[in-house]
Structure formats: structure tokens, C-alpha cells
Scaffold this active site. Sequence first.
Site, PDB file in Angstrom:
ATOM      1  N   ARG A 157      16.169  -1.801 -34.797  1.00 10.70           N
ATOM      2  CA  ARG A 157      16.841  -3.065 -35.125  1.00 10.70           C
ATOM      3  C   ARG A 157      18.218  -2.750 -35.701  1.00 10.70           C
ATOM      4  NH1 ARG A 157      13.487  -6.339 -39.250  1.00 10.70           N
ATOM      5  NH2 ARG A 157      12.069  -6.314 -37.452  1.00 10.70           N
ATOM      6  N   HIS A 196      13.418  -0.609 -39.780  1.00 13.85           N
ATOM      7  CA  HIS A 196      13.664  -0.689 -38.339  1.00 13.85           C
ATOM      8  C   HIS A 196      15.041  -0.126 -37.983  1.00 13.85           C
ATOM      9  CE1 HIS A 196      10.295  -3.081 -36.653  1.00 13.85           C
ATOM     10  NE2 HIS A 196      10.241  -3.646 -37.855  1.00 13.85           N
ATOM     11  N   ASP A 232       7.020  -2.757 -34.368  1.00 12.47           N
ATOM     12  CA  ASP A 232       6.126  -3.901 -34.550  1.00 12.47           C
ATOM     13  C   ASP A 232       5.349  -4.049 -33.253  1.00 12.47           C
ATOM     14  OD1 ASP A 232       7.227  -4.430 -37.049  1.00 12.47           O
ATOM     15  OD2 ASP A 232       8.657  -5.886 -36.261  1.00 12.47           O
ATOM     16  N   GLU A 235       2.253  -6.631 -43.553  1.00 11.09           N
ATOM     17  CA  GLU A 235       2.334  -7.021 -42.147  1.00 11.09           C
ATOM     18  C   GLU A 235       1.425  -6.125 -41.310  1.00 11.09           C
ATOM     19  OE1 GLU A 235       7.025  -8.480 -42.349  1.00 11.09           O
ATOM     20  OE2 GLU A 235       6.489  -6.680 -41.213  1.00 11.09           O
ATOM     21  N   HIS A 254       3.291  -3.864 -38.442  1.00 11.48           N
ATOM     22  CA  HIS A 254       4.459  -3.041 -38.777  1.00 11.48           C
ATOM     23  C   HIS A 254       4.052  -1.615 -39.149  1.00 11.48           C
ATOM     24  CE1 HIS A 254       8.496  -2.696 -40.974  1.00 11.48           C
ATOM     25  NE2 HIS A 254       7.836  -1.627 -41.365  1.00 11.48           N
TER      26      HIS A 254
END
Length: 219
Positions: free
Chosen positions: A82, A127, A134, A192, A195
Amino acid sequence: MAVDYKKEATHDASDFVLLSDYVPGIVQEIRYFSTYNFVGDRIDGYEEPCAIITKEAARALKTVSNEANVLGWRLKIFDAYRPAKAVRHFVMWGIEDLDQRMKPFFYPDLEKQELFKQGYIASRSSHSRGSTVDLTLLDMKSGKELDMGSPFDFFSEMSHPDYKGITEEQYNNRMLLRDIMLRNGFEPMFCEWWHFTLKNEPYPETYFEFPVTAEVLKR
């Protein structure tokens, strides 16, 4: 939500690869390239719907995929690398109090500012270091996602991996994914279920800025 800009993000993509080149059988649904995400817009830096990741993490995910395939499952990827500019997009969205278009779908029980305080969104994301993913599992026969008890990016206690207020089957599905990832060198996130970060990530202190597009890997 203070952001540490002491270290500028780098544009060097030389150690990154397309995950699909290492794991040809993966399914990709890159949510931040679409508008179906907690912001409601395509996120800055996502120029193609492809998963990019470090070579080290790609190799580890190949072994994850091989193990999952033997058990009848296939990997589905929602996000991998990301760009730092995408994280800044999240931060600026968090400041804008009036934009809550996607609240009913992704954070119905929380206010936007709580998403940062409770760890669902970070001002500097793992990320952006390139070795976080993910993902979920698909049934190879039906093509359907395993029921994990909550959808991807649903920001709620319900999405904590150890949350017990779901069915036994849903909890076991989470543990199946978790166990496969742990066996192959990944560490989970506390809030999460989807993740995971490569335990021995090659760039633990480096954040990257280049866009999500296959073209950047050819330069």
C-alpha cells in the site's frame, strides 16, 4: 492521528514483484482500487487492481498457497503493498467529519476517529513496508469465500481474530487461515482476522511511495 514524516518514503520498487507471478492461482479483489471500501472512493496510489509485494513475502505466500491448495482452498487477496500516499488519503479522510458514506457497511458502531484510536487504521501502515497482506480463503469447489463471521475491513470487535461471538464454524475458519499463515512465517494482527505481516520482513523501517501498477516493476 499525528503522522511521523521524519523518514521520507522511497520510490525504489526493485525488490517488489507481482504476487500473481509467484502464486498464479490467487484470486485478487483489490478493494482500494475500487470504490467499495470504507472511504467510498478509489484510494490514491492504486492505479491497477493488482497485488504487489516484496519477493520475500511472495515466496512465503507461495508456500501458504501450496498448503491451502492441498486442503482444498485458494487464496483471495484484498490488499498487499500500500503506497504511503494511500495511507495519507486515509488520514485526510479521517479528518473530514462529514464524509461518512460507507459507515453503515464498514464501521456502523464506531465514529471515524475511533478507527484510528482502536488500531483499525494506522497513520503509518505496515502495508507500506511491502510485506503485509490482507487475505481470505476460497473453497476451490464452490469458489465461495469461507465464512469468517465478518467481511473484510469490517471495523468492529467482531473482526478480532479471537472474537467468540460467532459460530464455531466461523471461528474455526479464522483459525484455519491463521494457522496456515503462522506456519509459513507470518504474524497476525490483534484486531483484524485478514491481516498478516511477514515475521522477518526485509524492510521493517522503510516505507514505500511508488504506485500500485505493474508498470512500476518494469522500470
